[in-house]
Design a protein around this motif. Sequence first.
Motif, short mmCIF file in Angstrom:
data_model
loop_
_atom_site.label_atom_id
_atom_site.label_comp_id
_atom_site.label_asym_id
_atom_site.label_seq_id
_atom_site.Cartn_x
_atom_site.Cartn_y
_atom_site.Cartn_z
N THR A 54 18.17 14.35 67.29
CA THR A 54 18.09 13.03 67.90
C THR A 54 16.86 12.27 67.39
O THR A 54 16.47 11.26 67.95
CB THR A 54 18.06 13.12 69.43
N HIS A 64 18.57 13.15 74.31
CA HIS A 64 19.37 12.74 75.45
C HIS A 64 20.41 13.80 75.78
O HIS A 64 20.74 14.64 74.94
CB HIS A 64 20.05 11.39 75.20
N ARG A 66 23.86 14.48 78.82
CA ARG A 66 24.65 14.05 79.98
C ARG A 66 24.63 15.17 81.01
O ARG A 66 24.81 16.34 80.66
CB ARG A 66 26.07 13.72 79.56
N PRO A 73 21.36 6.46 84.86
CA PRO A 73 20.47 6.87 83.77
C PRO A 73 19.02 7.02 84.23
O PRO A 73 18.55 6.28 85.09
CB PRO A 73 20.59 5.72 82.76
N GLY A 75 15.07 7.89 82.45
CA GLY A 75 14.36 8.02 81.18
C GLY A 75 12.88 8.26 81.33
O GLY A 75 12.27 7.95 82.36
N LEU A 99 13.24 10.02 76.24
CA LEU A 99 14.17 10.99 76.81
C LEU A 99 15.12 10.22 77.70
O LEU A 99 14.67 9.46 78.58
CB LEU A 99 13.43 12.03 77.64
N LEU A 100 16.41 10.40 77.50
CA LEU A 100 17.40 9.79 78.38
C LEU A 100 18.31 10.87 78.94
O LEU A 100 18.86 11.68 78.18
CB LEU A 100 18.26 8.77 77.63
N LEU A 102 21.71 11.05 81.18
CA LEU A 102 22.80 10.14 81.50
C LEU A 102 23.85 10.82 82.35
O LEU A 102 24.10 12.02 82.19
CB LEU A 102 23.44 9.64 80.20
N LEU A 114 22.14 4.11 76.62
CA LEU A 114 21.79 4.77 75.37
C LEU A 114 21.84 3.79 74.21
O LEU A 114 20.93 3.72 73.39
CB LEU A 114 22.73 5.96 75.12
#
Length: 149
Positions: A54, A64, A66, A73, A75, A99-100, A102, A114
Amino acid sequence: MDEIFAAEDVLVGLRAPNKRALLDTLARRAGAALGLDPEMIAAALSHREELGSTGVGQGIGLPHARLDAIARPYGILVRLREPIAFDAIDEAPVDLVVLLLLPVDPQSDGSAALADVARRLRDRELAASLRGARDAAKLRALACGWNAP
């Protein structure tokens, strides 16, 4: 993006010796903020990295994942003290990291979040401004598109 990055989740000068240590640190921080198991978050991030780095280029990392356990979300925005190797597509070390986490639900706004973060970070002027931010408040303001304090 201000709904994604709480003030306490914007960090300037974080030190990390390598990508793995950084992701573990961010997973612990996210776990504490969300009341989730940090090891579960780290595993999800690691799984995503196995699919391909990433590190999106130009010194930017966008790890990221899920998660079933979240509804919106979340972050963390980080400007590292020193750039680190991140297996980025351009092989450049990374110093800006978002950093995400989701939601899994396709009806959520996770994919839009994203895409929005990735689009904004590709702006070279914004990236330069983020690198020059004097503190976390300024970094957050710039990332969220506000007039900086």
